[in-house]
Motif scaffolding. Structure first.
Motif, PDB file in Angstrom:
ATOM      1  N   PRO A   1       0.831  -1.209   0.000  1.00  0.00           N
ATOM      2  CA  PRO A   1       0.000   0.000   0.000  1.00  0.00           C
ATOM      3  C   PRO A   1       0.865   1.257   0.000  1.00  0.00           C
ATOM      4  O   PRO A   1       1.993   1.264   0.490  1.00  0.00           O
ATOM      5  CB  PRO A   1      -0.792  -0.125   1.307  1.00  0.00           C
ATOM      6  CG  PRO A   1      -0.783  -1.579   1.626  1.00  0.00           C
ATOM      7  CD  PRO A   1       0.522  -2.102   1.136  1.00  0.00           C
ATOM      8  N   GLU A   2       0.350   2.323  -0.552  1.00  0.00           N
ATOM      9  CA  GLU A   2       1.086   3.577  -0.585  1.00  0.00           C
ATOM     10  C   GLU A   2       1.308   4.103   0.826  1.00  0.00           C
ATOM     11  O   GLU A   2       0.510   3.869   1.734  1.00  0.00           O
ATOM     12  CB  GLU A   2       0.331   4.611  -1.415  1.00  0.00           C
ATOM     13  CG  GLU A   2       0.334   4.318  -2.911  1.00  0.00           C
ATOM     14  CD  GLU A   2       1.737   4.277  -3.483  1.00  0.00           C
ATOM     15  OE1 GLU A   2       2.540   5.185  -3.171  1.00  0.00           O
ATOM     16  OE2 GLU A   2       2.042   3.330  -4.229  1.00  0.00           O
ATOM     17  N   LEU A   3       2.390   4.826   1.001  1.00  0.00           N
ATOM     18  CA  LEU A   3       2.694   5.440   2.288  1.00  0.00           C
ATOM     19  C   LEU A   3       1.725   6.582   2.568  1.00  0.00           C
ATOM     20  O   LEU A   3       1.131   7.155   1.645  1.00  0.00           O
ATOM     21  CB  LEU A   3       4.127   5.975   2.272  1.00  0.00           C
ATOM     22  CG  LEU A   3       5.226   4.906   2.297  1.00  0.00           C
ATOM     23  CD1 LEU A   3       6.515   5.459   1.719  1.00  0.00           C
ATOM     24  CD2 LEU A   3       5.436   4.402   3.714  1.00  0.00           C
ATOM     25  N   PRO A   4       1.547   6.950   3.843  1.00  0.00           N
ATOM     26  CA  PRO A   4       0.687   8.092   4.158  1.00  0.00           C
ATOM     27  C   PRO A   4       1.175   9.367   3.480  1.00  0.00           C
ATOM     28  O   PRO A   4       2.350   9.492   3.099  1.00  0.00           O
ATOM     29  CB  PRO A   4       0.808   8.202   5.691  1.00  0.00           C
ATOM     30  CG  PRO A   4       1.170   6.822   6.137  1.00  0.00           C
ATOM     31  CD  PRO A   4       2.054   6.280   5.049  1.00  0.00           C
TER      32      PRO A   4
ATOM     33  N   GLU B   1       1.742   1.127   8.870  1.00  0.00           N
ATOM     34  CA  GLU B   1       1.482   2.180   7.895  1.00  0.00           C
ATOM     35  C   GLU B   1       2.764   2.749   7.296  1.00  0.00           C
ATOM     36  O   GLU B   1       2.833   3.022   6.097  1.00  0.00           O
ATOM     37  CB  GLU B   1       0.682   3.321   8.539  1.00  0.00           C
ATOM     38  CG  GLU B   1      -0.783   3.003   8.764  1.00  0.00           C
ATOM     39  CD  GLU B   1      -1.000   2.047   9.941  1.00  0.00           C
ATOM     40  OE1 GLU B   1      -0.201   2.100  10.903  1.00  0.00           O
ATOM     41  OE2 GLU B   1      -1.955   1.247   9.885  1.00  0.00           O
ATOM     42  N   TYR B   2       3.762   2.966   8.136  1.00  0.00           N
ATOM     43  CA  TYR B   2       5.010   3.575   7.665  1.00  0.00           C
ATOM     44  C   TYR B   2       6.024   2.473   7.372  1.00  0.00           C
ATOM     45  O   TYR B   2       6.713   1.969   8.247  1.00  0.00           O
ATOM     46  CB  TYR B   2       5.532   4.568   8.701  1.00  0.00           C
ATOM     47  CG  TYR B   2       4.714   5.845   8.721  1.00  0.00           C
ATOM     48  CD1 TYR B   2       4.993   6.888   7.844  1.00  0.00           C
ATOM     49  CD2 TYR B   2       3.630   5.979   9.585  1.00  0.00           C
ATOM     50  CE1 TYR B   2       4.242   8.043   7.838  1.00  0.00           C
ATOM     51  CE2 TYR B   2       2.856   7.138   9.595  1.00  0.00           C
ATOM     52  CZ  TYR B   2       3.180   8.161   8.712  1.00  0.00           C
ATOM     53  OH  TYR B   2       2.408   9.313   8.704  1.00  0.00           O
ATOM     54  N   HIS B   3       6.072   2.097   6.088  1.00  0.00           N
ATOM     55  CA  HIS B   3       6.896   0.985   5.664  1.00  0.00           C
ATOM     56  C   HIS B   3       8.374   1.243   5.940  1.00  0.00           C
ATOM     57  O   HIS B   3       8.852   2.378   5.866  1.00  0.00           O
ATOM     58  CB  HIS B   3       6.723   0.740   4.160  1.00  0.00           C
ATOM     59  CG  HIS B   3       5.309   0.484   3.755  1.00  0.00           C
ATOM     60  ND1 HIS B   3       4.462  -0.291   4.503  1.00  0.00           N
ATOM     61  CD2 HIS B   3       4.591   0.899   2.689  1.00  0.00           C
ATOM     62  CE1 HIS B   3       3.286  -0.346   3.905  1.00  0.00           C
ATOM     63  NE2 HIS B   3       3.334   0.377   2.796  1.00  0.00           N
ATOM     64  N   GLY B   4       9.086   0.154   6.193  1.00  0.00           N
ATOM     65  CA  GLY B   4      10.528   0.229   6.322  1.00  0.00           C
ATOM     66  C   GLY B   4      11.200   0.232   4.966  1.00  0.00           C
ATOM     67  O   GLY B   4      10.559   0.247   3.909  1.00  0.00           O
ATOM     68  N   ALA B   5      12.535   0.182   4.981  1.00  0.00           N
ATOM     69  CA  ALA B   5      13.323   0.407   3.779  1.00  0.00           C
ATOM     70  C   ALA B   5      13.645  -0.858   2.994  1.00  0.00           C
ATOM     71  O   ALA B   5      14.500  -0.829   2.115  1.00  0.00           O
ATOM     72  CB  ALA B   5      14.610   1.145   4.147  1.00  0.00           C
ATOM     73  N   PHE B   6      12.950  -1.963   3.297  1.00  0.00           N
ATOM     74  CA  PHE B   6      13.013  -3.120   2.401  1.00  0.00           C
ATOM     75  C   PHE B   6      11.938  -2.941   1.334  1.00  0.00           C
ATOM     76  O   PHE B   6      11.153  -3.837   1.013  1.00  0.00           O
ATOM     77  CB  PHE B   6      12.804  -4.434   3.162  1.00  0.00           C
ATOM     78  CG  PHE B   6      13.848  -4.704   4.214  1.00  0.00           C
ATOM     79  CD1 PHE B   6      15.082  -4.079   4.179  1.00  0.00           C
ATOM     80  CD2 PHE B   6      13.584  -5.589   5.244  1.00  0.00           C
ATOM     81  CE1 PHE B   6      16.048  -4.317   5.148  1.00  0.00           C
ATOM     82  CE2 PHE B   6      14.536  -5.836   6.221  1.00  0.00           C
ATOM     83  CZ  PHE B   6      15.761  -5.204   6.175  1.00  0.00           C
TER      84      PHE B   6
END
Length: 354
Positions: free
Chosen positions: A17-20, A118-123
């Motif tokens: 999903p897209e980031l906020p 909601e706030y995806h990590g850098a993988f």
């Protein structure tokens, strides 16, 4: 956005999903490189226990719903793809690294990227972080090397908090990236006696390269006995012994309480998420202090980033593997065998800018 989602013990490369929406003081960053952290390994082993512990500690930065997918990864470096309206010190195209912390615009609560649904990590291809935690990558420093600043700076911070002086001796237990960071920081303070304890031959070799004076395999030689012999021979300073626990192995703190010399200190950089048993009065009787991270710090991250830029740290020796997004699952498996690897970088675009 392509990203590696983790759920129910499985890593899946998918369209996440897209980031906020970007906050006014935030950056959207195209990820070039991200290291796999020991905390990421802990989550992948038992996410429910991880969540239980951080919630019990009332630590909102790493709370997430373990029944929903997450994208791990917070040791990042990349390029600014978009800057919030109130950001003045970064622009699109800037090379950046820093601490992966973002304020949730819906709640006002700060989160560590990757330990959030909601706030995806850098993988994944993109992350959002607060600009106040970002830093410009110095000219001449590669993005791959810049991604090492986050784990290495943990050693610097704890070295500052421990109050180590050049007269003291340092015993570093566990020589993963954090332990290596502790060795680097101790050497920079002019500490004359640094003992590294690590069962992996590869990591012992790296400990020597980073500045350890003595390395031991704890399965063959007791590092505390080595220290005592060095004291008897007059080969240490006049200060105390500070043990830096960087292994996270069960039982280490209790062992140190019983075996360290009187008036020693224990600085805990890595700790297990399982219950531990210690006998507190042993610490009182032996006058041993345990510090889990309390104390003043100053510019720990910036110090390490500059050491990397100045070539004081052999970054290439620490990076033992690189994978694309499709190799994340195998990389986690490989890191469970410390004989082969120290730090594996995930390169979402297949390569990082030099």
């Amino acid at each position: 956005m392509r990203a590696v989602q983790y759920l129910d013990g499985t890593f899946t490369l998918a369209d996440a999903p897209e980031l906020p929406a970007l906050g006014p003081k935030q950056l959207r960053i195209e990820v070039a490189a991200c290291g796999i952290c020991g905390s990421d390994l802990t989550v992948s082993k038992d996410p429910c226990r991880f969540v239980q512990v951080v919630e019990g500690a009332n630590y909102p930065l790493a709370q997430f719903d373990a029944q929903r997918p997450i994208v791990l990864g917070h040791e990042f470096a990349g390029i600014v793809a978009e800057a919030g309206a109130e950001v003045s010190d970064f622009a699109v195209g800037d090379r950046v690294t820093g601490l992966g912390i973002v304020t949730d615009t819906s709640t006002g609560i700060p989160k560590i990227i990757g330990y959030s649904n909601e706030y995806h990590g850098a993988f994944g291809e993109y992350i959002v972080v607060d600009s106040s935690w970002a830093r410009h990558v110095p000219e001449g420093l590669s993005l791959e090397h810049a991604a090492l600043a986050e784990p290495l700076h943990v050693g610097e911070l704890h070295m500052q908090r421990s109050g180590l002086t050049s007269a003291d001796s340092a015993l570093v237990i566990g020589c993963g990236t954090i332990g290596l960071g502790a060795i680097i920081a101790a050497k920079a303070r002019g500490t004359q006696t640094i003992i590294a304890s690590e069962p992996s031959p590869k990591r012992r070799e790296l400990a020597l390269k980073m500045g350890a004076d003595h390395v031991v395999d704890p399965n063959e030689q007791d590092p505390i006995e080595l220290y005592n012999s060095l004291v008897a021979e007059g080969k240490t300073g006049d200060g105390i012994l500070i043990a830096y626990e960087c292994s996270g192995r069960a039982g280490i703190i209790n062992k140190l309480l019983h075996e360290l010399p009187y008036d020693s200190r224990i600085q805990v950089l890595a700790a297990p998420f399982a219950d531990e048993t210690i006998i507190p009065v042993v610490g009182q009787l032996r006058r041993i202090a345990i510090n889990f991270g309390h104390g003043p710090t100053e510019r720990g991250y910036e110090i390490v980033l500059q050491r990397l830029a100045d070539g004081e740290i052999d970054a290439d020796a620490i990076i033992t593997g690189r994978v694309g997004l499709d190799g994340v699952a195998d990389a986690f498996t490989a890191l469970r065998n410390p004989d082969e690897h120290v730090k594996i970088l995930v390169l979402p675009r297949g390569k990082a800018d030099s």
